[in-house]
Structure formats: C-alpha cells, structure tokens
Design a protein around this motif. Structure first.
Motif, PDB file in Angstrom:
ATOM      1  N   ARG A  36       0.847  -1.173   0.000  1.00 23.63           N
ATOM      2  CA  ARG A  36       0.000   0.000   0.000  1.00 23.63           C
ATOM      3  C   ARG A  36       0.890   1.232   0.000  1.00 23.63           C
ATOM      4  N   PRO A  37       0.361   2.377  -0.466  1.00 23.76           N
ATOM      5  CA  PRO A  37       1.161   3.597  -0.432  1.00 23.76           C
ATOM      6  C   PRO A  37       1.773   3.826   0.945  1.00 23.76           C
ATOM      7  N   GLU A  57       2.732   1.755   3.029  1.00 26.95           N
ATOM      8  CA  GLU A  57       3.877   0.877   3.287  1.00 26.95           C
ATOM      9  C   GLU A  57       5.126   1.358   2.558  1.00 26.95           C
ATOM     10  N   ARG A  85       6.551   4.009   4.450  1.00 26.26           N
ATOM     11  CA  ARG A  85       7.294   3.511   5.594  1.00 26.26           C
ATOM     12  C   ARG A  85       8.722   3.139   5.235  1.00 26.26           C
TER      13      ARG A  85
END
Ligand SMILES: Nc1ncnc2c1ncn2[C@@H]1O[C@H](COP(=O)(O)OP(=O)(O)OP(=O)(O)O)[C@@H](O)[C@H]1O
Ligand SMILES: [Mg+2]
Lengths: 854, 183, 234
Positions: free
Chosen positions: A765-766, A768, A771
């Motif tokens: 996901r964006p 992630e 992160r």
C-alpha cells in the motif's frame, strides 16, 4: 573538446533543473556562510585595528599607562627629550555622555594640545577652529548632527563632577579618518580634560613621532628603557592580547559555523553529483564506447560540477555579503559594543572573492571527483546493460577505511590531550587554531569510517530493529540505507555535524548561563548600582568621593560601597581587569564565588590589605596559586599582593583581579569610583530610593541606576545576544542538513523508482512504501542524532573546560537537557520530515509509470 | 514429391528391423513427428519398386494374420542408404504454396478481399501453431526416449509457421500502406 | 466457459499529453474465464500493456467498466485495490523486477511478507515455489548473481506466492533467449494445467502466444480478433 564538454554539461544541467538547483543551493549556502564569516571576521579585526590606531594618527609609537589610571604628566618631558623623538603629543581621553538642549549622545572626547596634536593628526575644519581655552570644544560633523548644534552653540559634557558646559568653537569633518571610523567624537583642551575626568597632572597617552633617520624599533627600546613601568611603549596597531583572545574565540566559533555549513553543502554536492553520474552511467559509457578517454569523461563530469560551483560561489558571495552586513549590525548592537569595538564596514575584497570562488568551485570539484572516477572504473559494457538500481553491498567500504578513520580520530584526540591546558598557561591563539584543525581532522575521521560503520550498524541494529517494527518494509528500509553507504554516510555526517554544533553551543550556553546565574546570585547582592553614564553607550565617567558620601546621606540608603573597575597591564605584559572593592563593606552584603579557597578566610585577608583574589586565567598567566604573591603596577611603582583565593570569573576579558580599596587608595591615590553599590534600609524599596536619587542627581550627574534585576537582565541580554547569533548559525546549519537529507532520499528514490513501482505492483500500500522511505530517513536521523549528540557533548566539554584558559571566563559544565532533547527531537523529527516529501512522492508514484523502462 | 526421401526413409526403418508394410506407416510418422503423413498406397508402391530394384526383399512371416508379408533390407539396399545419407546438402526447398497463386490473382484486383484472405490465413497459422505447441508440450511432459527427435521436428514446423505468419504480417503492412488506410 | 473472472465492458483508456489525447484502449469488451490461458498480441503501441494494466487494476479506465473477480475496479480505493492485487493477482514483467537487496527466496516471499504472513511460513512456501521453478539451489542468491532466465523464474515463483487465481505477464520472454523463453512458457503452461491458474499474457512473439489457448489480437486499441486456439489444426 572543451567546447563539447561545455555543451554536454550545459544540456545536462538545464535538463535536470531541480537537481542542478539543489546542488547550486548546496554550494551557495556553504559559500554564503564562509563568505559571511570571512567578512565578519575581517570587519571585526579591521575595526579593532581602527580602534587602536584611531587615536594615533601619524604617530609611530604610543606611550600608554599600565595602571589603568593614566600616568604622571612628567613622563611627557622625558619622552620629548629623548633622542630620536620628533614630537611627543599628550592625550587624555574618555568616553563621555554629551548633552545639548534636549538631545543627548555618546562620544569620545580627547583632551589635546591643539598645536602639538596637529603634528600627528589632520582636522578638516568645516567651520571655526580647534579649542585653545578651557570651556571650548570642537566636534565632528557627525556629533554635531546628533546633537543638532552648530558652531557657536553650547553643549555639556558629563564629567567627574557632573555636567560641564562647553562652547563649540569649531566643527570638523572626520569622515574617512581613522578616528571617524569609531563614531562621533570631539576635542577639548588638555587641561580642561584633565579636570573634567579627574586626571589632573596625568595623561592617558603620548603619541610619538620618530625623527627622520631614526629606526622606530630603536627609539621604542630606548624609551621603554628610560621610562618607569607605569607606562608601556608600543606601536599603535599592536593589539593587546586580551582583546585578541576575545576576538579569537568569537572568530573561532564563527569559523566553525562556516566550516560546518560548508561541510553540509559539500555533502549535498557530493550526493547530487554522484546521483547524476549514476543516472548517466549509461550515457557516459556510450561516450566511452564511442571513444572518449577516461580522463575526458572525468573532465566532463568535473566541468559540470565546476560550472555549478562557479554559479553557486557567485550566488554565495552575494548572499554572504548580505548576511555579513546584517550580522555585523547584530554583533555591534548586542555584543561588541561593550568591548569598545565597533565593527567596521563590511567590504568585499579581492581575496574574499578569490576565497569564495575557490571554496565553491573547489568543494564542487572535490565532491565530484569520487563519483566521476567511479564512472570510468565500471566497464562500459556493464554500465550499458539495462540493470536495476545500485545493487546491495556493491563496493563495501573496507576495514582499511575504518582503520584510517579511527587513526585520525585517535591521533587527533591524543594531540588534543597532549596540548590541553594544565592551568599554568593560557591557550595561545596559535594553539586555538591548531585545535580547530584537529576538530576538522576528527570530523574527517568520522566521515572516513562512517560508511563501514554504517554497514555494520545496519546489520547489527537497524535491520533487526526495523524488521521487528515494520516487518518487511522496515527490512527494505534498512537495506536501502546501505545501498550507497558513502552517500548515506555523507548525509549522516551533515546532520551529525549540525547537531553536534547545536548540542555543543547549547551546552556551553547553558553552562555559561548557569555559571553566570550562580555567580550573580552570590556576588551581586546590592539593591542597585549607581554609575554616571548613559546606559548602552558604554562611556563611563568616574564619580568622586564627595559624591559618594552625599549618596550615603540619602534617605533610605543603608550602605554605599564604591567600586572601581579598570584595565591594567600585569606582569606578562597583557591586560587584565582590575576590580577594587571595600571588602569590609562587600562581605556585609555579598560573597565572591570561589573556585579555590574559603570565602570567610579570604575576606578576612582582604580586609587586612596586601591581598588579592584572582581568576583562574590570572593564575595561569602569572603561574601563581593560593598563597603566592605577584606585583601589580601602580602610579607609585609595583605593589606586591598575595593571592587569598581564586574566584570564578564570568567575564571574557582574559582574567580578573580583585584588590581592597585601602590598597588602591594607598598606591593609586585615587578615591573616585566607577560605580557605587547601594543597599537600602529594611523599610525602603529600591524603586523609591532610585527615584529619590534620580530626582536629585539625574540631570546634573546623568546617573544611570540599575536595580539588581535590571542589571541581571542587562547582562543576560548581552549573553543572549551572542548566543542568539550562534543559534541562528546553528539553525542555518540544521536547515542545510535537512536539505541534504531530503536531497539524498530524493536521489535514492529517483534511482530506485522501479523498485518502488514493483513494491506497489506486488501489493504494497502507499502507506507501506512511505514507511520504507521514512524508515530509511529515521535511521539516518537516529545515527546522525546519536553521533551528533555524543560529539556535541564532547565538544561542549572541550569548549567549556578550556574557556577559562582561552578568554578567562570560568564555565561550570552542566548537562543541558533542553538542547539535547531538541537535538534528539530534530534528529528524530527533522530527518523523517525531510524524508516525508520524497516518501510521499514515492508512495504516489504511478505504478505503471515507475516500472516503465525508458 | 519427396519420392527419394520416402524411399530412403523406408530403407532406414527397415535397416533397423524387418517390418510389415502397415507397420512402416506408423514408423515413418514417428520419424517425422507426424509432420509428413504418407498413405498406405504410397508405401506399397515404393516397396514394390524397391523389391524390383533389389534393394529390399520380402518374405513370409510365420504366425496368423491377413498380411504376413515381411520386408527386410538387402546388402544393395544398405549401400544405397549409406550413399544417400552421406550425399552433399540438399538443394533449397522449393517454395510453392497454393496461397501464392490465390494472392497473386487477387492482389491487383481486390485489395479488401486480399486483406480478408491474409487475415483468415493468419488465423489458420495461429491455430496450427497452437496445435504444434500443444504437441510439443505433450512431448516435453511425456519425457519419452524420442523426445529430442520429436522436438526438433516440431520446432522446424513451428519456425516455418512463424515465418509464414511474419510474412503475412509483412504483406498486410505493405497492402495497408498501399491502400493508404488503416483497416 | 467456466466461471468468469475478468469482464471488460466498452473500456476506454485515454492518455492526455497537453491537448492531444491518445486512446491507448478504445472500447474493448471481453470476458476471461477461470483457468484460461489468454495470449494478447498486437503491434507495438497497439495498447496491449495498457489493456493488461487496466485488467489488473494498475491503471484505472477512462470509461467503461472493469470487473475483476466480480468487483468493479473503478469503485475501489487505492488501498483496497492494492489489497486485491496482493491477494488475487500475480505479475510477471519483461524486466524481471526483483528487489536487488533481497535474496531469491526473500524476493519470492515478499508478497507474503507484505501480507504479514509469518516469516517462517512465508519462507517455507517460497522454498516450495522455488522448487517448482527448479531453483532450490539458488535460494540464497541475490538477483545480480542469477541469469536472466533464472531471475524470470524467481519472478514467476513470486507471482505465485500468494496463490493468486490470476497471473498477468507482460512480455515475460521478451528479454530472454529462445531456450530460456521456452522454459518460462512451459512453466506458465504447467501452472495452467496443473494448478488451473488463469493466465493473461502479452507478447510480441507468435510462438509464445501459441502456448495460450485463446489469442486476442489488438490493433490501435481495439480487439481485432479474439480466437480460440485450443481446438485442432485446421
Ligand atoms: N502513460 C502514457 N502516457 C501517454 N501515452 C501512453 C502512456 N502509456 C501508453 N501510452 C500510449 O498508449 C498507446 C498504447 O501503449 P501500450 O504500452 O499499451 O502499447 P503496447 O501494445 O504495450 O506496446 P509495446 O508492444 O511496444 O509494449 C501507445 O500509443 C502509447 O504511446
Ligand atoms: Mg507493452
């Protein structure tokens, strides 16, 4: 060939506007700081030289007092009679508040012998003449402007006995003269000045011109031998060392700040050039395959960097000039005025331009050389293959580098340890500069070993740590961190340097402040302090004993304690700050903060007379300790005093000596006071008493009365002014390193755009992806923060504990939790924050776009 | 066409072991991975000619069955096979295709019809290719002892069909450019 | 046809560059059923890749409806789309697109790890998949120590890691020699036969396309021909 370089370089730079701009900014900021610091340093030095040569004019030599209270007039005859002396011009001088009508101003007033004085100085009179009788004065156009008086008008000078009226008989244009550079001034006759400033029968200075055919040195030695030791003979521009010490420490800190910003700037350049080189590895290799030689490829890359360096340097030159002009104003306002130094105009000289260009272009070339060489060490075939981003662990920095870095670090540490002051001597300016060099070497050591250290740290700490917290995304972040260990290390270094500077400065400030507060708490226990001057102008006039006695009679006054502050020349030929207290009175209301010795005993000894309390700097300079004796110069000849205690000293004047009033009066025959400490009776409030005093003498004596709190605020403000300036520099450095972090991350994201696209394609996901990048920047923050804080604490300790041997100020070290917390906060917030923008960009990357192969 | 190849193919099979006439068909199919299908009549007429030339001889097989006639190779036959196998390279394949004739007749008359022809032909080739690929997958997955030979044969066919497809694409592009229209 | 897994209805994808718009996909309608192996061919620029991206939810259609496993993609938020991709779709690209810092094993395990599967479980699964693609011995190697064909096999293993019902491949053999290419195609075919995997593959190469049992030919963003090739030679 060169034109081809230039064309290719120009195309590329224009094509990558953002990156080029960033590089340009990095260079420009670095050069800005260097230029600003350089210009300010020059301005400070120049103005100090102005100060000294101001009064001298064409004089070859100057005879000045060692006792801080002038010398006997008879010396003039001896000097004039001495062989080789063409003219001996007597001067009495004092900073003095001036009043005309409802206007007031501060000015320096010189008592001169009009006829003699014109032998060494020119007065470009715009109207009237020089004063020839008591009650006449000539003033500079600037002062005339400030006071709005014209020729024939009247003005009043604040003298030891209150305001005295003078008639303006002449106005001269001082612009362009050395004295003029020091601000407004005026002249009165010598006898008038002697009376006004309580210096009857005394002189402050004799300007000497040497007759043709005589060597200045020879005349100087002759005079020095012939005169007694209440005077000193020197050339006008000879700097007294305590002032140099002070300037040195200021210049040292400024230079450090400049160097740090340059460092951070260089890192930005390094990152960008290495990125652009990596990006164009293929293009460059095609050039190689087409027959460009290695050297020529390196030349191409260096041409680009050089071009940016040049532009950046020019930009930096302009910014630096602006910053210097601004800072010079600040310095004057907040810091230097109290030392009688006014910064001279900031001027760009040819050497400054040369240095700026050399620094800008040099830093760019230096930073570009490594990446440029890397280009050609890769075989063209490898480089032309459509590969992925830089592979993990490619070119692991080896142990050789760690050893080299460690060597530099330890070597510098050992040298520092060996040259550390042992309390028996002051730190020489030369040593101070050497220390600066050591600091740079240590930094270099860290820079050299950090890439390897980083790889290790990542393997041992960050990988497991980040994996545990963020799972696979954390793991990727940790891996990315060491993809380009050198570049990451460079970024960490820039953060580390800024943070260590921040921690050190903050720590020193906190230590100095807490030392100051403790000192103030103990030492300054009067209710108010009375002096006869205008606050903020710095000019003071002594008050005589009669006035002090009158003060004591005022209702509500319990105790008056006259004090005397002056500069004297002590045994080692340098200036020291001499304080005179009546210890019998002093001990009734305050205590001196001691480093060595016991206050009660010391106070008893001081009351007996013949004793002194000195600061550690004096102990080091004269190599004396508790119970030892040394001599002070006095009008009556050397006076021997015995050290009763060693006290803390918060002034940076190179050392302080306290003696008792009875000794002073006995040997100096002077009963005037620079200021008077006043304590009020239990029923009275200081405010009410102050009002009473102001009502009675405010006009005639131009009293300046500071209440305890006000004085504290005034002193604090001086410190804060200085440290505020430092804080400004710190934040500029932090800003630059934030820029460097954002820049590095952007670089690494651009290089690995496809990897982020892939992560998205396989189901990240964006958030992630975010992160991964933030994890990387957080790690940079953590390492930079850790090393930065540790190094900063070390630096704080070094500055703090050597301070009393550099400028004489005692600093009791405290751990400044606020600054450390701020630094940690900056590291943990700024770094991820700097990473956030590139990270968001990475997260929002269009998957298909990112995966596309050009 | 290919009479010589059929004759020597049969000689080669018989050199391995004596066979019935009907066995020879499957063996030949196998040899060429089914790419070259022969009918039984063709086999028997070839055998007869070879017996006449003394390259092959027939004998009766013991045991039950309608056709008990077995064939085996003679010394002359073996020699003939050997010289054939060691002959210099074959001449380039003759390029003949019914499609060429149809295309030739249509191309200058009716562009649209030509394109249709090519289009349907392309579908045919794709189908053929898919079929060949399926066979190949079968061969690979079966892991049989004759895998290499069969794969080689199939590849040859695949490459030829691929060439045909490419040619058709090329034709289409040419004709489109000629017609100055897209589709 | 069995259960329908992808349905496109009058799908249009336009790219705007300044004021010129390119219709990369221009009104395509088609359905793909579970277990099909669909090849997409067409000239360069005919919109094959774009069609694939639309079907897999990597890009959103300008017009029309794309349903993947019964869900209308235009109505999904980015995070949900990602989740759908993570659990239901595998990708294989022309350039093998492995993460260079991870080993072959870790690359295969990546989608599972992203889906927060326990590391031990994920790696066991990855190892099993590496075995299927015949790369057990290379599990600990980094991508730069693998050949192109090996990297592509790792990519296939990775695409299969989450047991996605759908596999998308964009020119998976485009960057390989024909022998390695055949290996990859065979592997894909095996996945279809043995696991009932649905595969949509874009290719330039008719020989590669022949591995599918349905051939979609594109021209100028439209479906020129949609032909079942699973039958017998005509
Ligand atoms: N991001 C984009 N912006 C603008 N136009 C695009 C973009 N992506 C694709 N196109 C255009 O859409 C059309 C179809 O592109 P697509 O990549 O789908 O073709 P393709 O069939 O995959 O070609 P190839 O076989 O070369 O990969 C092309 O004309 C292309 O230029
Ligand atoms: Mg494509």
């Amino acid at each position: 060939m060169t034109s081809l370089y230039a064309r290719l370089a120009r195309r590329y730079l224009a094509g990558k506007k953002g990156r080029s701009l960033m590089t340009l900014l990095g260079i420009a900021l670095g050069v800005t700081m260097v230029v600003a610091v350089l210009l300010i340093n020059n301005a400070i030095l120049a103005s100090y030289e102005n100060l000294l040569s101001a009064a001298a004019g064409r004089a070859d030599l100057q005879v000045s007092a060692t006792t801080g209270f002038g010398f006997r007039e008879e010396v003039l005859k001896a000097v004039a009679a001495s062989p080789g002396v063409a003219a001996a011009v007597p001067v009495v001088r004092s900073g003095s508040p001036v009043v005309a009508g409802d206007r007031q101003a501060g000015a320096t007033f010189y008592g001169i012998d009009a006829e003699q004085d014109q032998k060494v100085r020119d007065y470009r009179l715009t109207s009237g003449r020089l004063p020839t009788a008591v009650g006449e004065t000539a003033i500079s156009t600037e002062l005339a402007g400030n006071l709005a008086v014209e020729n024939g008008g009247k003005l009043s000078l604040l003298t030891t006995k209150g305001l005295k009226e003078f008639t303006v008989v002449g106005i001269f244009d001082a612009a362009g003269t050395v004295r003029g550079a020091l601000g407004p001034f005026g002249v009165i006759t010598l006898p008038a000045a002697q009376v006004a400033y309580g210096k009857e029968g005394r002189l402050d200075l004799i300007d000497v011109t040497v007759a043709d055919g005589h060597a200045v040195e020879a005349v100087r030695d002759l005079l020095a031998g012939a005169l007694d030791d209440q005077v000193r003979v020197g050339t006008p521009v000879e700097r007294s060392k305590d002032m140099q010490r002070l300037l040195d420490s200021v210049i040292f800190l400024l230079t450090m700040a400049g160097a740090i910003s340059l460092f951070a700037g260089a890192f930005i350049i390094y990152t960008n050039v290495s990125m652009s080189v990596a990006e164009r590895q293929r293009d460059l290799s095609i050039l190689r395959a087409l027959g460009m030689k290695r050297g020529e490829v390196i030349g191409l890359v260096l041409t680009e960097a050089g071009l940016l360096g040049l532009l950046g340097a020019l930009l930096g030159l302009v910014w630096g000039y602006g910053m210097a002009t601004f800072m010079a104003g600040q310095m004057t306002d907040q810091f230097l005025t109290s030392y009688g130094v006014q910064t001279a105009a900031v001027t760009i000289t040819l050497p400054t331009v040369a240095v700026a260009l050399a620094v800008g272009v040099g830093a760019a070339l230096f930073a570009a050389f490594g990446p440029a060489r890397e280009t050609v060490t890769v075989s063209p075939v490898d480089a032309m293959r459509p590969g992925d981003g830089p592979a993990a662990g490619a070119k692991r920095p080896g142990w050789g580098r760690v050893a080299a870095g460690l060597g530099l670090l330890l070597g510098s540490a050992v040298v520092l340890w060996l040259t550390w002051p042992d309390g028996s001597a002051m730190v020489s300016p030369l040593l101070l500069r050497a220390w600066g060099l050591l600091l740079v070497l240590m930094l270099l050591g860290v820079v050299v070993m950090l890439p390897a250290l980083l790889t290790g740290l990542t393997r041992v700490i960050f990988r497991p740590f980040l994996t545990a917290i963020f799972g696979i995304t954390g793991r990727l972040a940790a891996d990315n961190l060491v993809r380009m260990p050198r570049r990451t290390a460079a970024t960490i270094c820039s953060l580390m340097v800024s943070l260590s500077f921040m921690v050190a400065m903050g720590g020193v400030e906190a230590s100095q402040m807490s030392t100051f507060d403790a000192w103030y708490e103990k030492t300054i226990a009067w209710d108010m302090n009375v002096s006869s001057s205008f606050s903020g102008i710095g000019a003071q006039v002594e008050m005589d004993a009669a006035f002090v006695r009158e003060l004591a009679q005022v209702e509500g006054v319990r105790l008056v304690s006259p004090q005397k502050m002056m500069r004297v020349i002590i045994g080692d030929g340098d200036q020291a700050f001499l304080q005179v207290f009546d210890f019998e009175l002093l001990r009734q209301y305050s205590e001196t903060m001691l480093e060595e010795g016991d206050w009660e005993t010391a106070a008893d000894l001081m009351e007996q007379g013949g004793h002194t309390i000195i600061s550690p700097a004096i102990a080091a300079r004269l190599k004396v300790g508790l119970g030892d004796s040394f001599t002070l110069p006095s009008p009556d000849g050397p006076v021997s005093v015995k050290v009763a205690a060693i006290m803390s000293d918060v002034t940076p004047y190179g050392g302080t000596i306290s003696i008792d009033q009875q000794d002073y009066v006995k040997n100096w025959h002077d009963e005037t006071a620079t200021n008077v400490a006043v304590l009020v009776t239990p029923g009275a409030t200081p405010e009410a008493v102050k009002e009473r005093l102001m009502d009675r003498w405010g006009e005639s004596m131009h009293l300046n009365i500071r209440l305890n709190r006000e004085f504290w605020q005034e002193l604090r403000a001086a410190y804060e002014g200085f440290y505020g300036l430092m804080d400004g520099l710190v934040w500029v450095a932090i800003l630059v390193s934030g820029l460097a972090i954002a820049n590095t991350l952007l670089a690494s994201i651009l290089e690995r755009k496809r990897e982020f696209g892939l992560l998205r394609a396989v189901g990240s996901r964006p958030s992630e992806v975010l992160r991964v990048v933030v994890g990387e920047s957080l790690s940079i923050g953590i390492i930079g923060g850790l090393i930065g804080v540790a190094a900063g604490l070390g630096l704080q300790w070094c500055i703090g504990s050597s301070s009393q041997y550099i400028n004489g100020a005692t600093v009791r070290l405290v751990l400044d939790v606020t600054t450390i917390a701020t630094a940690v906060g900056v590291a943990l917030v700024l770094a991820p924050l700097a990473g956030l923008l590139p990270a968001r960009w990475a997260a929002r990357l269009d998957v298909v776009e990112a995966l596309r192969y050009e | 066409m290919g009479g010589l190849a059929v004759k020597h193919g049969i000689l080669g099979i018989l050199a391995g072991r004596p066979c019935h006439g009907y066995e020879l068909k499957t063996e030949f199919d196998n040899l060429t991975a089914g790419l070259w299908e022969l009918n039984v009549g063709q086999i028997y007429s070839t055998l007869e000619r070879m017996v006449k030339d003394g390259l092959v001889e027939s004998y009766a097989d013991e045991g039950p069955g309608e056709d008990r006639k077995m064939y085996r190779v003679t010394q002359d036959g073996l020699k003939d096979l050997e010289t054939w196998l060691s002959r210099p390279p074959l001449k380039a394949r003759p390029l003949r295709d019914e499609l060429y004739v149809r295309l030739g007749l249509l191309v200058e008359k009716d562009l649209a019809a030509t394109l249709d022809l090519l289009d349907s032909q392309r579908r045919v080739y794709h189908l053929q290719m898919a079929e060949l690929t399926r066979q190949k997958i079968g061969v690979v997955r079966a892991h049989g002892p004759d895998r290499v030979r069969r794969e080689m044969m199939l590849d040859s066919a695949l490459f030829h069909v691929e060439a045909d497809l490419k040619w058709i694409e090329n034709c289409e592009a040419r004709l489109r450019a000629l017609g100055g229209k897209e589709e | 046809m069995t259960e329908e897994i992808i349905r496109l209805e009058r799908v249009v994808k336009e790219f705007r560059r300044g004021d010129t718009a390119v219709r990369a996909v221009d009104g395509v309608s088609l359905t793909i059923g579970r277990g099909e192996f669909v090849s997409i061919m067409g000239k360069s620029g005919s919109g094959k890749s774009t069609l694939l991206h639309l079907m897999s939810g990597l890009q959103q259609a300008t017009q029309g409806s794309v349903r993947l496993l019964g869900r209308e993609l235009s109505q999904l938020k980015d995070d949900d789309l990602t989740l759908l991709r993570r659990t239901h779709v595998g990708f294989i690209f022309q350039f093998f697109n492995l993460l260079p810092t991870l080993t072959a094993l870790e690359n295969v395990a990546l989608p599972l790890l992203l889906a927060k599967v326990r590391t031990s479980v994920a790696e066991a699964k990855a190892l099993e998949l590496l075995k299927t693609v015949g790369l057990t011995s290379r599990a600990a190697h980094k991508p730069d120590e693998l050949s192109g064909g090996q990297m592509q096999r790792v990519a296939i293993a990775r695409a299969l890691a989450g047991d996605p019902p759908l596999l998308f491949a964009d020119e998976p053999t485009g960057n390989l020699d024909s022998a390695s290419g055949e290996e990859i195609l065979l592997l894909l075919k095996q996945m279809q036969i043995d696991r009932g995997q649905t595969i949509v593959m874009v290719t330039h190469d008719a020989k590669a396309a022949a591995y599918g049992d349905r051939l979609i030919t594109m021209r100028d963003g439209r479906v020129l021909d949609d032909q079942l090739t699973g039958g017998m030679v005509g």
